[in-house]
Design a protein around this motif. Structure first.
Motif, PDB file in Angstrom:
ATOM      1  N   ASN A  42      23.668  -9.791  -2.042  1.00  0.00           N
ATOM      2  CA  ASN A  42      24.401 -10.529  -1.160  1.00  0.00           C
ATOM      3  C   ASN A  42      25.798  -9.765  -1.297  1.00  0.00           C
ATOM      4  O   ASN A  42      26.761  -9.907  -2.012  1.00  0.00           O
ATOM      5  N   LYS A  96      28.319 -10.683   0.873  1.00  0.00           N
ATOM      6  CA  LYS A  96      29.265 -11.536   1.414  1.00  0.00           C
ATOM      7  C   LYS A  96      30.277 -11.127   2.532  1.00  0.00           C
ATOM      8  O   LYS A  96      29.573 -10.338   3.287  1.00  0.00           O
ATOM      9  N   HIS A 155      24.550 -21.261  -1.009  1.00  0.00           N
ATOM     10  CA  HIS A 155      25.302 -20.721  -2.169  1.00  0.00           C
ATOM     11  C   HIS A 155      26.625 -21.445  -2.323  1.00  0.00           C
ATOM     12  O   HIS A 155      27.057 -22.166  -1.844  1.00  0.00           O
ATOM     13  N   GLU A 197      29.595 -20.706  -2.796  1.00  0.00           N
ATOM     14  CA  GLU A 197      30.818 -20.409  -1.931  1.00  0.00           C
ATOM     15  C   GLU A 197      30.886 -21.335  -0.745  1.00  0.00           C
ATOM     16  O   GLU A 197      31.717 -21.858  -0.400  1.00  0.00           O
ATOM     17  N   GLU A 251      21.928 -19.956  -9.953  1.00  0.00           N
ATOM     18  CA  GLU A 251      23.282 -19.336  -9.931  1.00  0.00           C
ATOM     19  C   GLU A 251      24.382 -20.251 -10.879  1.00  0.00           C
ATOM     20  O   GLU A 251      24.850 -21.147  -9.854  1.00  0.00           O
ATOM     21  N   ALA A 269      29.369 -18.310 -13.464  1.00  0.00           N
ATOM     22  CA  ALA A 269      28.968 -16.849 -13.865  1.00  0.00           C
ATOM     23  C   ALA A 269      29.103 -15.936 -12.581  1.00  0.00           C
ATOM     24  O   ALA A 269      29.216 -14.823 -12.846  1.00  0.00           O
ATOM     25  N   ILE A 270      29.403 -16.547 -11.338  1.00  0.00           N
ATOM     26  CA  ILE A 270      29.565 -15.718 -10.116  1.00  0.00           C
ATOM     27  C   ILE A 270      30.639 -15.064 -10.202  1.00  0.00           C
ATOM     28  O   ILE A 270      31.793 -15.739 -10.068  1.00  0.00           O
ATOM     29  N   GLY A 271      30.723 -13.851  -9.963  1.00  0.00           N
ATOM     30  CA  GLY A 271      31.920 -12.997  -9.786  1.00  0.00           C
ATOM     31  C   GLY A 271      32.712 -12.981 -11.053  1.00  0.00           C
ATOM     32  O   GLY A 271      34.039 -12.561 -10.960  1.00  0.00           O
ATOM     33  N   GLY A 293      24.403 -14.326 -10.862  1.00  0.00           N
ATOM     34  CA  GLY A 293      25.728 -14.573 -11.499  1.00  0.00           C
ATOM     35  C   GLY A 293      25.985 -13.279 -12.499  1.00  0.00           C
ATOM     36  O   GLY A 293      25.470 -13.370 -13.533  1.00  0.00           O
ATOM     37  N   SER A 294      27.067 -12.511 -12.035  1.00  0.00           N
ATOM     38  CA  SER A 294      27.295 -11.305 -12.764  1.00  0.00           C
ATOM     39  C   SER A 294      26.271 -10.429 -13.323  1.00  0.00           C
ATOM     40  O   SER A 294      26.221 -10.079 -14.310  1.00  0.00           O
ATOM     41  N   VAL A 295      25.039 -10.099 -12.326  1.00  0.00           N
ATOM     42  CA  VAL A 295      24.108  -9.348 -12.676  1.00  0.00           C
ATOM     43  C   VAL A 295      24.587  -8.103 -12.419  1.00  0.00           C
ATOM     44  O   VAL A 295      25.379  -7.590 -11.403  1.00  0.00           O
ATOM     45  N   LEU A 339      19.507 -12.123  -7.799  1.00  0.00           N
ATOM     46  CA  LEU A 339      20.656 -12.050  -6.623  1.00  0.00           C
ATOM     47  C   LEU A 339      21.847 -11.753  -7.058  1.00  0.00           C
ATOM     48  O   LEU A 339      22.371 -12.139  -8.078  1.00  0.00           O
ATOM     49  N   ILE A 340      22.247 -10.789  -6.451  1.00  0.00           N
ATOM     50  CA  ILE A 340      23.444  -9.901  -6.817  1.00  0.00           C
ATOM     51  C   ILE A 340      24.502  -9.845  -5.979  1.00  0.00           C
ATOM     52  O   ILE A 340      24.344  -9.209  -4.672  1.00  0.00           O
ATOM     53  N   GLY A 341      25.672 -10.059  -6.316  1.00  0.00           N
ATOM     54  CA  GLY A 341      26.794  -9.977  -5.321  1.00  0.00           C
ATOM     55  C   GLY A 341      27.533  -8.707  -5.847  1.00  0.00           C
ATOM     56  O   GLY A 341      27.291  -7.549  -4.950  1.00  0.00           O
ATOM     57  N   GLY A 342      28.567  -8.533  -6.413  1.00  0.00           N
ATOM     58  CA  GLY A 342      29.443  -7.543  -6.470  1.00  0.00           C
ATOM     59  C   GLY A 342      28.749  -6.209  -6.828  1.00  0.00           C
ATOM     60  O   GLY A 342      29.080  -5.287  -6.099  1.00  0.00           O
TER      61      GLY A 342
HETATM   62  P1  PGA Z   1      28.150 -11.602  -8.597  1.00  0.00           P
HETATM   63  O1  PGA Z   1      27.698 -12.842  -7.348  1.00  0.00           O
HETATM   64  O2  PGA Z   1      26.885 -10.922  -8.953  1.00  0.00           O
HETATM   65  O3  PGA Z   1      29.233 -10.966  -8.083  1.00  0.00           O
HETATM   66  O4  PGA Z   1      28.466 -12.581  -9.816  1.00  0.00           O
HETATM   67  C1  PGA Z   1      26.616 -13.295  -7.040  1.00  0.00           C
HETATM   68  C2  PGA Z   1      26.377 -14.156  -6.000  1.00  0.00           C
HETATM   69  O5  PGA Z   1      27.525 -14.770  -5.502  1.00  0.00           O
HETATM   70  O6  PGA Z   1      25.460 -14.413  -5.566  1.00  0.00           O
END
Ligand code: PGA
Length: 242
Positions: A14, A16, A96, A98, A166, A170-172, A205-207, A225-228
């Motif tokens: 993801n 973003k 999501h 956000e 998620e 834990a997200i970001g 979430g912070s994977v 599901l991976i963000g950063g």
């Molecule tokens: P993150 O984000 O891996 O940066 O915690 C996950 C997400 O927002 O889906």
């Protein structure tokens, strides 16, 4: 619609509101894609970059980060399921946190978007999860139950919908639940209703490279599901490596 049963795990990047043509060129050049094609690796760039990636990607699937709940009409700025299908987008993140928190998306929106996507043969990845306040007040399962009841439409099944658990806290943040907590929560989701027994459930979430293998090796975690960490080709490459 893509056949979900041909995959053993799913890794969804993801991005973003990040990335440009230059970034995409470098990322795709340098990313090591696993040989094992039972791993489904999905890149979700901004909607504007979907087409650019679709012309370049090899061994990757394409996902959107959001879609309109409406088919067509006077909805300035929105993107329809049909336009995703036209670009050969196979997946779309829905609900999501956000979107829920910053754009006030409701369970009704999530439900309608999910339904529209299924009709258009795009796989929705429906995000659910509790806030820190919910967790501290021991309301996690109540929140998840409501999100499952109200956000997932009747037509959803394990062949046309993915769920992503998620935890919002834990997200970001660099924080994650313990492995046991992730296991227990995924167990709760799968057993909440017989309908969900066979759903594939991703954790988000912070994977990162250092925790992904342990999380995804849990028997009821079907991917991440991976963000950063998905914005760094080497870090993401380690997460998806065989
Ligand atoms: P993150 O984000 O891996 O940066 O915690 C996950 C997400 O927002 O889906």
């Amino acid at each position: 619609m893509i056949n979900l049963n041909k995959f053993s795990s799913y890794f969804v990047a993801n991005w973003k509101l990040n990335g440009d043509f230059n970034f995409i060129d470098q990322f795709l050049d340098q990313l090591k894609i696993p040989k094992n094609d039972s791993k489904c690796v999905v890149i979700c760039p901004t909607s504007v970059h979907l087409n650019y990636i679709s012309t370049k990607k090899k061994g990757l699937y394409l996902g959107a980060q959001n879609v309109s709940q409406y088919k067509s009409g006077a909805f300035t700025g929105e993107i329809s399921c049909q336009s995703l299908l036209d670009l050969k987008v196979d997946f779309c993140i829905v609900g999501h946190s956000e979107r829920r928190q910053k754009y006030f998306e409701t369970e009704i929106d999530v439900n309608q978007k999910t339904q529209q996507l299924i009709d258009a043969k795009v796989i929705p990845i429906v995000c659910i999860g509790e806030t820190l306040e919910d967790k501290e007040n021991k309301r996690t399962t109540n929140i998840l139950a409501k999100q499952l009841d109200d956000g997932i439409p009747e037509i959803s099944n394990s062949n046309n919908t993915l769920i992503a658990y998620e935890p919002v806290w834990a997200i970001g943040t660099g924080l994650t639940p313990t492995l046991d907590e992730i296991y227990q929560t995924h167990e709760f989701i799968k057993n909440y209703d017989t309908k969900f027994n066979n759903f594939k459930i991703l954790y988000g979430g912070s994977v990162k490279a250092s925790n992904a293998k342990k999380i995804v090796s849990l028997s009821n975690v079907d991917g991440a599901l991976i963000g950063g960490a998905s914005l760094k080709h080497d870090e993401f490459g380690k997460i998806i490596e065989d």
